[in-house]
Design an enzyme around this catalytic site. Structure first.
Site, PDB file in Angstrom:
ATOM      1  N   ASP A  61      -8.861  10.489  13.761  1.00 28.30           N
ATOM      2  CA  ASP A  61      -9.230   9.969  12.435  1.00 28.30           C
ATOM      3  C   ASP A  61      -9.902   8.604  12.582  1.00 28.30           C
ATOM      4  O   ASP A  61      -9.585   7.653  11.863  1.00 28.30           O
ATOM      5  CB  ASP A  61      -7.999   9.864  11.533  1.00 28.30           C
ATOM      6  CG  ASP A  61      -8.366   9.811  10.041  1.00 28.30           C
ATOM      7  OD1 ASP A  61      -9.523  10.149   9.709  1.00 28.30           O
ATOM      8  OD2 ASP A  61      -7.508   9.438   9.224  1.00 28.30           O
ATOM      9  N   GLY A  81       0.823  -1.198   0.000  1.00 26.42           N
ATOM     10  CA  GLY A  81       0.000   0.000   0.000  1.00 26.42           C
ATOM     11  C   GLY A  81       0.856   1.246   0.000  1.00 26.42           C
ATOM     12  O   GLY A  81       2.014   1.221   0.426  1.00 26.42           O
ATOM     13  N   LYS A 121       5.670   0.330   7.942  1.00 26.13           N
ATOM     14  CA  LYS A 121       5.224   1.618   7.428  1.00 26.13           C
ATOM     15  C   LYS A 121       6.473   2.489   7.260  1.00 26.13           C
ATOM     16  O   LYS A 121       7.166   2.811   8.236  1.00 26.13           O
ATOM     17  CB  LYS A 121       4.233   2.247   8.405  1.00 26.13           C
ATOM     18  CG  LYS A 121       3.461   3.441   7.872  1.00 26.13           C
ATOM     19  CD  LYS A 121       2.389   3.831   8.896  1.00 26.13           C
ATOM     20  CE  LYS A 121       1.528   4.985   8.397  1.00 26.13           C
ATOM     21  NZ  LYS A 121       0.487   5.355   9.383  1.00 26.13           N
ATOM     22  N   VAL A 128       3.663   1.158   2.677  1.00 23.46           N
ATOM     23  CA  VAL A 128       3.652   0.001   3.561  1.00 23.46           C
ATOM     24  C   VAL A 128       4.119  -1.240   2.810  1.00 23.46           C
ATOM     25  O   VAL A 128       3.699  -1.483   1.677  1.00 23.46           O
ATOM     26  CB  VAL A 128       2.241  -0.232   4.152  1.00 23.46           C
ATOM     27  CG1 VAL A 128       2.195  -1.541   4.936  1.00 23.46           C
ATOM     28  CG2 VAL A 128       1.857   0.915   5.064  1.00 23.46           C
ATOM     29  N   GLY A 139       0.659   5.936  -0.198  1.00 26.42           N
ATOM     30  CA  GLY A 139      -0.156   7.140  -0.178  1.00 26.42           C
ATOM     31  C   GLY A 139       0.693   8.377  -0.065  1.00 26.42           C
ATOM     32  O   GLY A 139       1.859   8.382  -0.475  1.00 26.42           O
ATOM     33  N   ALA A 150       3.418   7.876   3.304  1.00 22.66           N
ATOM     34  CA  ALA A 150       4.076   6.631   3.661  1.00 22.66           C
ATOM     35  C   ALA A 150       3.802   5.548   2.636  1.00 22.66           C
ATOM     36  O   ALA A 150       2.861   5.634   1.841  1.00 22.66           O
ATOM     37  CB  ALA A 150       3.609   6.164   5.042  1.00 22.66           C
TER      38      ALA A 150
END
Length: 307
Positions: free
Chosen positions: A167, A48, A71, A55, A50, A53
């Protein structure tokens, strides 16, 4: 096919999947710092990415039976200085210090002048957000009750330590390998008190995911502040509603902020699915638009739904 048989599409926590920058396109670091390799860590495939960061799956020779994730943060982007000084600093501090059975376990944190690494448990079943996306229907109430109880236990712990998550949403609630327990993750927007943890945690920064944010956060005026712990509870209410109803209480987007806030303040939501009155009662208490009248995490944990 039950949950144990159906393999989910793996995604990562919300900060990693949030599209706010360019770091996520990077390749795996070719060389890890010696202090990381000396502890037996190695990075595997990318799972993953974004804005801030990326992962990766990870392994540790000293924990051969553990499935890990790393991460990874590239700190060389000068456009992210403010985020690096505030958000990353808080995240590293919080995951180092705070441990709870319903928070994704962190094993090691490493930071150099150019990179940061957080090694944590890898949870192949993904998040509650993934679960909802796969099922395309509400979560049955018994299971929603268990997962909500887990999250409230985590929030009681964090709030007692003077930490607000900021969040809370289904994408940030991970599921363990047999779908029995829920675990909170992604502390990229978290904040903490440095004095008395029992104090109100007043913040003047708008952050988090708007569709799950409290009305006092979305309508925050310059120079004003809100209680971040109580804002967490509103986000928990939106999350609980979505778990029980599948749809979000105020629609699927925040196109016009003040129109959305108006819906929140006037409680313009309605359960469309068959949800027990006692579960609705908890949800209503969490979706209280006035922060000083909203349930605290400890009060929510004592709600009749859990008895």
């Amino acid at each position: 096919m039950d949950d144990k048989e159906k393999q989910p599409v793996i995604r990562t926590d919300s900060e990693v999947s949030r599209d706010t920058g360019s770091v996520g396109s990077q390749d795996r670091p070719t060389r890890l710092p010696v202090e990381i390799t000396d502890k037996g860590y190695a990075l595997g495939e990318k799972i993953g990415s974004g804005g801030y960061a990326t992962v990766y799956k990870a392994t540790c020779s000293k924990m051969p039976d553990k499935q890990l994730a790393c991460k990874y943060f590239d700190l060389t982007n000068n456009q992210q200085i403010v985020w690096r000084e505030k958000c990353l600093k808080n995240e590293l501090k919080i995951v180092r210090k705070h441990k709870h059975q319903h928070i994704v376990r962190t094993y090691d944190v490493f930071k150099t002048s150019h990179h940061a690494y957080i090694f944590m448990d890898f949870l192949a079943n993904g998040s509650i957000g993934d679960y909802l996306e796969r099922k395309k229907r509400p979560i049955d109430e018994k299971r929603a009750k268990k997962w909500s109880h887990d999250m409230l236990e985590a929030l009681v712990y964090l709030h007692s330590k003077g930490v607000a998550h900021r969040d809370i949403k289904p994408d940030n609630i991970m599921l363990d390998n047999d779908f029995s327990d829920a675990l909170l993750t992604d502390f990229g927007f978290s904040c903490c008190l440095t004095n008395n943890p029992s104090d109100r945690l007043m913040k003047g920064t708008i952050c988090g995911t708007p569709i799950y944010s409290a009305p006092e956060v979305l309508s925050l005026a310059e120079g004003m502040a809100y209680d971040a712990k109580q804002a967490d509870m509103y986000s928990m209410g939106v999350t609980l509603f979505e778990m029980l109803d599948y749809d979000k209480p105020f629609g699927n987007s925040v196109e016009k902020t003040m129109d959305y806030v108006s819906k929140q303040i006037n409680r313009k939501y309605k359960f469309k699915k068959d949800v027990s009155l006692v579960a609705q009662s908890l949800c209503n208490s969490l979706l209280e638009p006035k922060p000083d009248k909203r349930m605290t995490s400890s009060a929510a944990l004592e709600h009749n739904w859990f008895k």
